[in-house]
Design an enzyme around this catalytic site. Structure first.
Site, short mmCIF file in Angstrom:
data_model
loop_
_atom_site.label_atom_id
_atom_site.label_comp_id
_atom_site.label_asym_id
_atom_site.label_seq_id
_atom_site.Cartn_x
_atom_site.Cartn_y
_atom_site.Cartn_z
N LEU A 41 0.88 -1.16 0.00
CA LEU A 41 0.00 0.00 0.00
C LEU A 41 0.92 1.21 0.00
CD1 LEU A 41 -3.02 0.75 0.07
CD2 LEU A 41 -2.87 0.80 2.56
N ASP A 42 0.75 2.09 -0.99
CA ASP A 42 1.66 3.21 -1.15
C ASP A 42 1.75 4.05 0.12
OD1 ASP A 42 2.18 2.53 -3.79
OD2 ASP A 42 0.60 3.82 -4.58
N THR A 43 2.87 4.72 0.28
CA THR A 43 3.12 5.54 1.45
C THR A 43 2.06 6.61 1.62
OG1 THR A 43 5.48 5.15 1.12
CG2 THR A 43 4.88 6.93 2.63
N ASP A 44 1.59 7.19 0.50
CA ASP A 44 0.60 8.26 0.59
C ASP A 44 -0.84 7.74 0.53
OD1 ASP A 44 0.85 7.50 -2.05
OD2 ASP A 44 1.01 9.52 -2.85
N SER A 45 -1.03 6.43 0.67
CA SER A 45 -2.36 5.83 0.77
C SER A 45 -2.58 5.33 2.19
CB SER A 45 -2.51 4.68 -0.22
OG SER A 45 -2.34 5.13 -1.55
#
Length: 196
Positions: A41-45
């Site tokens: 899961l992306d850092t900004d998600s």
């Protein structure tokens, strides 16, 4: 019997246990030796990240061949038109690949936790929410899909993977479960508001 951890990953946390120079990591939130992320899961998600202590289950969850449905609540810039939603439902040509048909619908602003830091707000441009369910998980796929149909993503929260949901799990918290078989059920109604 394998175990799975359901973790509500906050914004800015990187999906790894080893230290990172710029971001907090899973080790700042989870003390569970032997567990590893099943997917990313992306850092900004934000939202649901699955971890497991079983290699076969980890491979099953992360392998795109199994196409577990993943439901996201997406705050976007602008108001989704019928045409934009229809394009998401048909599949979007992103240049390097065309997405599979998705479930896409408007979503009333959900009753959820505030994000830190908050999203950027533009005075004269509205924002809105959509619920989007996909069966892939390519790099930044949801953000690319919404941008392609003219709805840049402002906030992205994964609510469900297979039949595992984020329901009742606060940001930064986690729940451990024992499982018998990999999940196969269809997503629950993504319009149900939720506050952990």
């Amino acid at each position: 019997m394998p175990d799975v951890i359901l973790f509500n990953k906050p914004y800015g946390v990187i999906t790894q246990f080893s230290d990172h120079a710029l971001h907090p990591t899973l080790s700042n939130h989870i003390d569970a030796p032997g567990f590893y992320p099943a997917g990313r899961l992306d850092t900004d998600s934000e939202g649901l990240l699955l971890l497991t202590n079983d290699g076969k289950l980890q491979a099953h969850i992360a392998d795109p061949r199994h196409k577990l449905p993943k439901t996201y609540w997406v705050q976007v810039e602008g108001n989704p038109s019928d045409e934009a939603l229809a394009a998401l439902r048909r599949g979007v040509d992103l240049g390097d690949f065309t997405t599979l048909p998705a479930l896409a619908e408007r979503l009333a602003p959900p009753d959820i936790w505030p994000r830190t830091p908050p999203i950027r707000v533009r005075k004269f441009i509205p924002d809105s929410w959509i619920a989007l369910t996909i069966r892939e998980g390519k790099n930044r796929q949801v953000r690319r899909m919404t941008a392609k149909v003219g709805l840049p993503t402002l906030r992205l929260i994964r609510m469900q993977v297979g039949d595992w949901t984020l329901e009742g799990i606060a940001p930064g918290a986690w729940r451990q479960l024992s499982v018998d078989l990999p999940p196969t059920a269809a997503p629950r109604n993504p319009r149900k508001p939720m506050r952990p």
